[in-house]
Design a protein around this motif. Sequence first.
Motif, short mmCIF file in Angstrom:
data_model
loop_
_atom_site.label_atom_id
_atom_site.label_comp_id
_atom_site.label_asym_id
_atom_site.label_seq_id
_atom_site.Cartn_x
_atom_site.Cartn_y
_atom_site.Cartn_z
N PHE A 73 0.82 -1.21 0.00
CA PHE A 73 0.00 0.00 0.00
C PHE A 73 0.85 1.26 0.00
CE2 PHE A 73 -2.83 -3.30 1.36
CZ PHE A 73 -4.05 -2.96 0.77
N CYS A 74 2.05 1.19 -0.57
CA CYS A 74 2.82 2.42 -0.74
C CYS A 74 3.45 2.41 -2.12
CB CYS A 74 3.85 2.61 0.36
SG CYS A 74 5.22 1.46 0.32
N SER A 75 3.79 3.59 -2.58
CA SER A 75 4.42 3.72 -3.88
C SER A 75 5.65 2.82 -3.96
CB SER A 75 4.82 5.18 -4.10
OG SER A 75 5.67 5.28 -5.21
N ALA A 90 -2.41 -4.30 -4.78
CA ALA A 90 -3.45 -3.39 -4.26
C ALA A 90 -4.08 -2.60 -5.41
CB ALA A 90 -2.85 -2.45 -3.21
N ASN A 132 2.13 7.83 -0.54
CA ASN A 132 0.92 7.46 -1.28
C ASN A 132 0.03 6.45 -0.55
OD1 ASN A 132 1.20 9.18 -3.43
ND2 ASN A 132 1.80 7.62 -4.91
N THR A 178 -8.04 1.30 -3.16
CA THR A 178 -8.31 -0.12 -2.99
C THR A 178 -9.68 -0.34 -2.34
OG1 THR A 178 -5.92 -0.49 -2.74
CG2 THR A 178 -7.39 -2.26 -1.99
N LYS A 215 -5.68 0.95 -7.49
CA LYS A 215 -5.07 2.16 -8.05
C LYS A 215 -4.91 3.23 -6.98
CE LYS A 215 -7.37 1.74 -12.37
NZ LYS A 215 -8.51 2.25 -13.10
N THR A 216 -3.94 4.12 -7.19
CA THR A 216 -3.76 5.28 -6.33
C THR A 216 -4.91 6.26 -6.61
OG1 THR A 216 -1.37 4.97 -6.53
CG2 THR A 216 -2.13 7.11 -5.72
N ARG A 269 -3.76 7.32 -0.34
CA ARG A 269 -4.41 7.29 -1.65
C ARG A 269 -4.53 5.86 -2.19
NH1 ARG A 269 -1.19 11.76 -4.93
NH2 ARG A 269 -2.39 10.86 -6.66
N ILE A 270 -3.58 4.99 -1.87
CA ILE A 270 -3.68 3.60 -2.33
C ILE A 270 -4.74 2.86 -1.51
CG2 ILE A 270 -2.45 1.41 -2.65
CD1 ILE A 270 0.13 3.16 -3.10
N ARG A 311 3.16 -4.01 -4.30
CA ARG A 311 2.34 -2.87 -4.67
C ARG A 311 1.33 -3.19 -5.77
NH1 ARG A 311 -1.04 -0.28 -5.75
NH2 ARG A 311 -1.22 1.88 -6.45
#
Lengths: 248, 248
Positions: free
Chosen positions: B158-160, B230, B196, B204, B232-233, B199-200, B227
């Motif tokens: 769940f992070c960039s 999950a 991010n 999700t 889209k951002t 936002r993720i 990544r």
Amino acid sequence: MPRIKLIIAYDGSGFEGYQIQPKGRTVQGELEQALSVIHKGEAVRVHASGRTDAGVHASGQVVHFDTPLGIPDGRWAMALNTRLPGAIRVLSAETVPDSFHARFSATGKTYRYIWHLSDVISPFRRYFTTPSLGVKPDVSRMEEGARHLVGTHDFTSFCSAKTDVEDKVRTVESIRFERHGEELHMVISGSGFLYNMVRIIAGTLWMCGKGELDPGDLPGILAAKDRSRAGKTAQAQGLYLENVRYGQ
Amino acid sequence: MPRIKLIIAYDGSGFEGYQIQPKGRTVQGELEQALSVIHKGEAVRVHASGRTDAGVHASGQVVHFDTPLGIPDGRWAMALNTRLPGAIRVLSAETVPDSFHARFSATGKTYRYIWHLSDVISPFRRYFTTPSLGVKPDVSRMEEGARHLVGTHDFTSFCSAKTDVEDKVRTVESIRFERHGEELHMVISGSGFLYNMVRIIAGTLWMCGKGELDPGDLPGILAAKDRSRAGKTAQAQGLYLENVRYGQ
């Protein structure tokens, strides 16, 4: 030629008002340009229920235009929205009889005026509300003032001195106040409104709320038929044309 | 030198993000410029609780700076607000001990993510919410998905993918959904968030709400530490940094 009625919403903050003019971006100008593209370069004139001033918003403005194109009602919103800036959205479209006219068939309108009551102007609502600049109005005084304005009156004191219509008698059907979080909303309905009338009513009732004007003075202000007796014209960015009524 | 803590709000839509950079308008750049004017041209460095991306808003970002000026706490907001653009407002100012650091002293943050559920994008909220584009999400499925994310987990999924911190274990304390008129709000609090991450999570859980993802898949997505598993951002304009917590 079929006549199409549109209900539109717009953020008035980036426009020089609704009505097309030689210079500056206008809502009508953007609508007519989008329609012209759809009509392969043909000019299409759009008629609104009335103009709105620079900075004034609409959540339910009504316009009409005539078109030779056989686009179904359900497709007009999408066709226009893909060609309009995000500040203007077509909410719905409907084929209406030739006898319908957005302005002349209108039998009433509702406007909303929004104040933001936080001490610091909200960065998110700075173009969409009028800041109270620290004032915490007494809404019961605003409601008391409003009761004197509801009904059929000569609203000469509550319209711009520039107004050139002869008959300044209008019927205000209702004025109600709503609290939404940090915002105070005034919702006003009537048979018709003179130039700047809603903003002058808002500004005058605000003075009642602040304690600068006695609500009991409003009958005298109406009777004076003198613009200088009412309060200041409230700022444009707090005003929304919310609804235009047709028929009963 | 006294250290001042500010709580600020900003409309992120006109900025290239919070953090100062060689080109483009930034929130930090505007703050430092206003402070420089107050300090007769001296450069003043501002430290924030963290950066926010282009288009992301803040209703309660925290920053600090050191100043030789003896301006009382109660005067800083006015002094800065008169020199800042309307998109940035200082909500409050407070003298803090030298040991306080906006970023390193922070013990938790709350973010809000807002979707607008109308069929047509609101012209008034287009920079302040993410449009649902006709989707009517099943919020109970979003809540079910959220329950799997609350707690202490490795949030690598769940992070960039660009995130370069080693330790991706974070604690999400709560995620709740609120309906405000046509808007759906997700309010998420935690000890800290990766790049991010909010936002993720929003993107999700939105997929859960739309029925594109089974809420029961979330434990597996967390466990995969990947990544690409999950959703889209979610778009920047729906995100607000609402609160930064210090101490317990």
